[in-house]
Design a protein around this motif. Structure first.
Motif, mmCIF file in Angstrom:
data_model
loop_
_atom_site.group_PDB
_atom_site.id
_atom_site.type_symbol
_atom_site.label_atom_id
_atom_site.label_comp_id
_atom_site.label_asym_id
_atom_site.label_seq_id
_atom_site.Cartn_x
_atom_site.Cartn_y
_atom_site.Cartn_z
ATOM 1 N N GLU A 119 0.866 -1.242 0.157
ATOM 2 C CA GLU A 119 -0.028 -0.041 0.269
ATOM 3 C C GLU A 119 0.904 1.182 -0.129
ATOM 4 O OE1 GLU A 119 -4.010 -2.006 2.705
ATOM 5 O OE2 GLU A 119 -2.784 -0.478 3.595
ATOM 6 N N GLN A 128 -2.426 5.525 -5.642
ATOM 7 C CA GLN A 128 -2.767 5.087 -3.948
ATOM 8 C C GLN A 128 -5.166 5.228 -4.387
ATOM 9 O OE1 GLN A 128 -1.604 7.885 -4.273
ATOM 10 N NE2 GLN A 128 -2.578 8.998 -3.131
ATOM 11 N N ARG A 158 -7.098 2.337 1.217
ATOM 12 C CA ARG A 158 -6.524 0.614 1.211
ATOM 13 C C ARG A 158 -6.524 0.886 -0.179
ATOM 14 N NH1 ARG A 158 -3.899 -0.430 5.578
ATOM 15 N NH2 ARG A 158 -5.941 -0.748 7.354
ATOM 16 N N LEU A 159 -6.131 -0.116 -1.114
ATOM 17 C CA LEU A 159 -5.697 -1.062 -2.364
ATOM 18 C C LEU A 159 -7.333 -1.045 -3.009
ATOM 19 C CD1 LEU A 159 -2.920 -0.613 -2.966
ATOM 20 C CD2 LEU A 159 -3.125 -3.373 -3.724
#
Length: 326
Positions: A119, A128, A158-159
């Motif tokens: 990440e 991102q 988060r991804l």
């Protein structure tokens, strides 16, 4: 008699000391080129090596490659060019403790930290907020499972995962068959530091070669490239710490297998069926039962645990077939 053994011991001690501090092997021209063409970024004071290639101009597609244990991002070199013909960005990293990345010791290595490093890399690259295709192998499969769990939780930062393709990873603890050396190192206690210090190219190559198929085993020069990546930054001394992922996988099975079973993104598995670590048919039967909506590509019967190295064209074709299906 006792004095004779004492003399032998005194003579052997400097020889053993020299042996235990043998410098790492020189990088081959190909591996040196891989290193010099890559870059480093810093995660919490630790240097992480990565590759980032620009491929097809105008394509929005990004693929991130997650390598296996005990090797490195160099595992992907045989399919790298093929991926650049399909994706705009092809990105791979050496996990902490692997390849050219830092290998701190003592250190509590964990799958959670490795996922956070992935990440952080994408934030470093300004990606991102982009949708990412994940392609993983072995240890990388477990990291992908944690990333998938975080994606499922919809946590900010988060991804955003567009698709996931796994390959020959022990995603189910109950069907995973670790090698004898792995068992000794992960549970060796006081013996582990001794075993890692004594590890050499002969022990490494004899241990790794059997996980390849009988007709697709790596050449000696390829094995030396793998060993050079491990020995870089004294990586052999952290192998026992890295192997704690096997215990983590058992502890967090519900979290990580549950993440795979409950998401709706496209998921695929590329499988070398001769794999002694994830044996056929037990592994494949459990996989299909647990993930009925996932597609699967089974490579030729003689392909084993490292399909991207043993059958790069078959692996690439299987992956492209998956990517082009949605």
């Amino acid at each position: 008699m006792r004095e004779w053994w004492v003399q032998v011991g005194l003579l052997a001690m400097p020889l053993l000391a020299a042996y235990l501090h043998i410098p790492p092997p020189q990088l081959s021209p190909a591996l040196h080129s891989w290193k010099t063409s890559g870059k480093f970024f810093t995660y919490k004071g630790l240097r992480i090596f990565y590759q980032d290639s620009v491929g097809v101009v105008g394509s929005p597609e990004i693929v991130v490659l997650l390598h296996g244990f005990p090797t490195s991002s160099y595992d992907w070199y045989k399919i790298w060019e093929g991926l650049t013909l399909r994706f705009h960005r092809v990105i791979a990293l050496d996990f902490l403790g692997f390849g050219f990345s830092d290998k701190p010791r003592p250190h509590h290595y964990s799958i959670f930290e490795q996922a956070s490093i992935v990440e952080a890399l994408l934030r470093h690259l300004g990606l991102q907020n982009r949708r990412i295709n994940l392609l993983s192998h072995d240890y990388g499969d477990i990291v992908a499972q944690e990333l998938l769990y975080r994606y499922k939780q919809n946590r900010s930062g988060r991804l955003t995962i567009k698709s996931l393709c796994l390959s020959n990873g022990g995603i189910f603890p109950e069907t995973h068959r670790p090698l004898l050396l792995q068992k000794l190192l992960k549970d060796g206690g006081v013996l582990s530091p001794i075993l890692t210090r004594l590890m050499n190219f002969f022990v490494f190559s004899r241990g790794l070669t059997p996980v390849f198929g009988p007709y697709t085993r790596p050449s000696e020069s390829e094995l030396w490239d793998m060993w050079a990546g491990i020995r870089n930054n004294d990586g052999n001394l952290v192998i026992d710490s890295l192997l704690q992922y096997i215990n983590q996988r058992k502890k967090f099975r519900r979290r990580w297998v549950g993440a795979l079973a409950s998401v709706t993104i496209p998921i695929h598995f590329i499988y070398g069926p001769m794999d002694p670590v994830n044996p056929y048919p037990e592994f494949l039967e459990l996989y299909r039962k647990t993930l009925p909506r996932s597609t699967v590509s089974i490579l030729d019967d003689h392909i084993s645990h490292y399909p991207q190295l043993e059958d790069p064209m078959g692996f690439l074709n299987a992956y492209m077939g998956f990517i082009n299906s949605f």
